[in-house]
Design a protein around this motif. Sequence first.
Motif, PDB file in Angstrom:
ATOM      1  N   UNK A 244       0.801  -1.221   0.000  1.00 46.25           N
ATOM      2  CA  UNK A 244       0.000   0.000   0.000  1.00 46.25           C
ATOM      3  C   UNK A 244       0.836   1.275   0.000  1.00 46.25           C
ATOM      4  N   UNK A 245       1.721   1.425   0.987  1.00 44.13           N
ATOM      5  CA  UNK A 245       2.405   2.714   1.134  1.00 44.13           C
ATOM      6  C   UNK A 245       3.660   2.623   1.988  1.00 44.13           C
ATOM      7  N   UNK A 246       4.561   3.570   1.720  1.00 41.71           N
ATOM      8  CA  UNK A 246       5.745   3.791   2.540  1.00 41.71           C
ATOM      9  C   UNK A 246       5.867   5.305   2.693  1.00 41.71           C
ATOM     10  N   UNK A 247       5.843   5.791   3.929  1.00 47.63           N
ATOM     11  CA  UNK A 247       5.983   7.223   4.209  1.00 47.63           C
ATOM     12  C   UNK A 247       7.263   7.448   4.999  1.00 47.63           C
ATOM     13  N   UNK A 248       7.872   8.609   4.821  1.00 46.07           N
ATOM     14  CA  UNK A 248       9.136   8.910   5.472  1.00 46.07           C
ATOM     15  C   UNK A 248       9.231  10.397   5.773  1.00 46.07           C
ATOM     16  N   UNK A 249      10.208  10.734   6.582  1.00 50.41           N
ATOM     17  CA  UNK A 249      10.577  12.133   6.795  1.00 50.41           C
ATOM     18  C   UNK A 249      12.059  12.183   7.133  1.00 50.41           C
ATOM     19  N   UNK A 250      12.668  13.301   6.798  1.00 52.86           N
ATOM     20  CA  UNK A 250      14.065  13.489   7.170  1.00 52.86           C
ATOM     21  C   UNK A 250      14.117  13.851   8.648  1.00 52.86           C
ATOM     22  N   UNK A 251      15.174  13.384   9.301  1.00 52.98           N
ATOM     23  CA  UNK A 251      15.305  13.639  10.734  1.00 52.98           C
ATOM     24  C   UNK A 251      16.638  14.287  11.092  1.00 52.98           C
ATOM     25  N   UNK A 252      17.576  14.306  10.159  1.00 53.81           N
ATOM     26  CA  UNK A 252      18.874  14.925  10.416  1.00 53.81           C
ATOM     27  C   UNK A 252      19.589  15.114   9.093  1.00 53.81           C
ATOM     28  N   UNK A 253      20.377  16.179   8.993  1.00 53.07           N
ATOM     29  CA  UNK A 253      21.219  16.360   7.825  1.00 53.07           C
ATOM     30  C   UNK A 253      20.886  17.590   7.009  1.00 53.07           C
ATOM     31  N   UNK A 254      21.360  17.575   5.740  1.00 52.46           N
ATOM     32  CA  UNK A 254      21.334  18.731   4.859  1.00 52.46           C
ATOM     33  C   UNK A 254      20.022  18.950   4.114  1.00 52.46           C
ATOM     34  N   UNK A 255      19.097  18.007   4.151  1.00 55.09           N
ATOM     35  CA  UNK A 255      17.879  18.097   3.351  1.00 55.09           C
ATOM     36  C   UNK A 255      16.669  17.926   4.261  1.00 55.09           C
ATOM     37  N   UNK A 256      15.696  18.837   4.114  1.00 58.90           N
ATOM     38  CA  UNK A 256      14.463  18.757   4.881  1.00 58.90           C
ATOM     39  C   UNK A 256      13.360  18.317   3.930  1.00 58.90           C
ATOM     40  N   UNK A 257      12.779  17.148   4.188  1.00 58.36           N
ATOM     41  CA  UNK A 257      11.693  16.678   3.338  1.00 58.36           C
ATOM     42  C   UNK A 257      10.905  15.573   4.016  1.00 58.36           C
ATOM     43  N   UNK A 258       9.718  15.324   3.467  1.00 57.67           N
ATOM     44  CA  UNK A 258       8.855  14.240   3.929  1.00 57.67           C
ATOM     45  C   UNK A 258       8.010  13.816   2.746  1.00 57.67           C
ATOM     46  N   UNK A 259       7.621  12.551   2.713  1.00 61.95           N
ATOM     47  CA  UNK A 259       6.818  12.105   1.589  1.00 61.95           C
ATOM     48  C   UNK A 259       6.227  10.738   1.786  1.00 61.95           C
ATOM     49  N   UNK A 260       5.563  10.280   0.724  1.00 61.85           N
ATOM     50  CA  UNK A 260       4.924   8.979   0.723  1.00 61.85           C
ATOM     51  C   UNK A 260       4.933   8.438  -0.699  1.00 61.85           C
ATOM     52  N   UNK A 261       5.127   7.138  -0.822  1.00 61.46           N
ATOM     53  CA  UNK A 261       4.944   6.458  -2.107  1.00 61.46           C
ATOM     54  C   UNK A 261       3.817   5.455  -1.888  1.00 61.46           C
ATOM     55  N   UNK A 262       2.849   5.472  -2.809  1.00 60.61           N
ATOM     56  CA  UNK A 262       1.710   4.570  -2.703  1.00 60.61           C
ATOM     57  C   UNK A 262       1.679   3.647  -3.906  1.00 60.61           C
TER      58      UNK A 262
END
Length: 155
Positions: A69-87
């Motif tokens: 169904x889905x995999x969601x993520x978010x950045x927690x440390x480092x040079x890039x700030x992002x969050x997303x989901x693949x369905x």
Amino acid sequence: MTAVTESIDVNVPVTTAYNQWTQFESFPHFLDQVEDIRQVDATTNHWRVKIGGATREFDTVITEQHPDERVAWKSVAGDVVHAGVVTFHHLSADSTRVTVQFDWQPGDALEKAGAALGVDDHAVKKDLRNFKEFIEAQPAETGAWREDVDRGGLG
């Protein structure tokens, strides 16, 4: 924040597409900007990417994962700030729609200009075409991680 949403239909069963997507260390084979991903633990990955000629490193955590169904993520440390989901959407026995949605914060002036020109949208379209070619050329997915993850809606 900049938002990107792209989809592609792949000619493999939903389980095959999902299983391959959970093999994060294989991403450099089809995601052009990804140089390396190292799995730190079951839900944490360390990424090294090249964006606009600059190398960036960051960690992500899986915030939600449901097999096929889905995999969601978010950045927690480092040079890039992002969050997303693949369905993953079952179209037929041998066809799946893969949709990637994410928000990211362009860092420097070059990234901001690229986002304004839609370079990120183009890059994701290309990466999804690469994923399609990669997964359709494989006799089977290269592995699978089918655990459920639910961190209370974080991400």
